[in-house]
Motif scaffolding. Structure first.
Motif, short mmCIF file in Angstrom:
data_model
loop_
_atom_site.label_atom_id
_atom_site.label_comp_id
_atom_site.label_asym_id
_atom_site.label_seq_id
_atom_site.Cartn_x
_atom_site.Cartn_y
_atom_site.Cartn_z
N ARG A 130 0.82 -1.22 0.00
CA ARG A 130 0.00 0.00 0.00
C ARG A 130 0.85 1.26 0.00
N ARG A 133 2.33 1.54 -3.58
CA ARG A 133 1.30 1.82 -4.59
C ARG A 133 -0.04 2.01 -3.88
N ASP A 135 -2.87 3.01 -4.67
CA ASP A 135 -4.09 2.65 -5.38
C ASP A 135 -4.23 1.13 -5.62
N ILE A 136 -3.34 0.34 -5.04
CA ILE A 136 -3.46 -1.11 -5.21
C ILE A 136 -4.77 -1.58 -4.57
N SER A 137 -5.46 -2.46 -5.26
CA SER A 137 -6.78 -2.89 -4.77
C SER A 137 -6.64 -4.00 -3.72
N VAL A 138 -7.68 -4.18 -2.96
CA VAL A 138 -7.74 -5.25 -1.98
C VAL A 138 -7.60 -6.59 -2.68
N ASP A 139 -8.25 -6.74 -3.83
CA ASP A 139 -8.17 -7.99 -4.58
C ASP A 139 -6.74 -8.28 -5.06
N GLU A 140 -6.03 -7.24 -5.48
CA GLU A 140 -4.64 -7.43 -5.90
C GLU A 140 -3.77 -7.86 -4.72
N ALA A 149 -9.97 -11.94 -0.11
CA ALA A 149 -10.16 -10.49 -0.07
C ALA A 149 -10.55 -10.04 1.34
N ARG A 153 -8.46 -7.35 3.59
CA ARG A 153 -9.04 -6.17 4.25
C ARG A 153 -8.62 -6.11 5.72
#
Length: 176
Positions: A130, A133, A135-140, A149, A153
């Motif tokens: 995090r 990056r 903007d990295i998503s939870v799924d990534e 996921a 979180r």
């Protein structure tokens, strides 16, 4: 892996290799002749340039001990090794921890299974991903760490709140 006529394992390794830490002893055989030449340092604490003292082969090595427990090795040309050692110009494959984790997945390596849901290795890695990056998503993150996921979180929440495991809370108090 080691050919009886060769004192090293270099010829038997692919250009991009995964060497497990421990296990069948492959890491001991490989690193019996492969020695560290230059550490990347800084934010890329996992990355270094090595050379085999038996055959002269240069390797860029990512020591991934949080999620996979593997060494990832990329065979280098003499020119690439010189650019690293003389100019600090590293090939991009292992220059971010996200790239290292993606390499592990691309090589078909399975992430370790953690018994502690808020294992420091998971929390720290989620936090580092995090930071690097935002903007990295939870799924990534979930995919990279090999968790659901929902678990990703929880890891992000633990990292941002300073709670988490005893180790995470201690790390946070000490400012690590």
């Amino acid at each position: 892996m080691n050919q009886s006529s060769s004192p090293c394992c270099c010829a038997s390794l692919p250009d991009l290799a995964a060497v497990p830490m421990g296990g069948d002893g492959l890491d001991e055989r490989v690193f019996a002749t492969v020695e560290n030449v230059v550490d990347h340092g800084g934010d890329a604490w996992w990355l270094y340039l090595s050379q085999c003292r038996a055959c002269g082969q240069h390797w860029m090595i990512a020591q991934e001990e949080r999620i996979f427990d593997e060494y990832f090795l990329r065979r280098l040309t003499v020119d690439e090794a010189c650019r690293i050692s003389r100019k600090g110009e590293w090939p991009v494959e292992f220059t971010s921890y996200e790239r290292v984790l993606k390499t592990g997945h691309a090589l078909g390596i399975r992430p370790c299974i953690f018994l502690e849901r808020l294992s420091p290795s998971l929390v720290w890695t989620a936090e580092d991903l995090r930071k690097k990056r935002p903007d990295i998503s939870v799924d990534e993150i979930a995919l990279l760490l090999g968790v659901s996921a929902t678990q990703a979180r929880r890891l992000i929440a633990a990292a941002s709140s300073g709670r988490g495991s005893w180790w995470q809370r201690t790390r946070h108090r000490l400012g690590w």
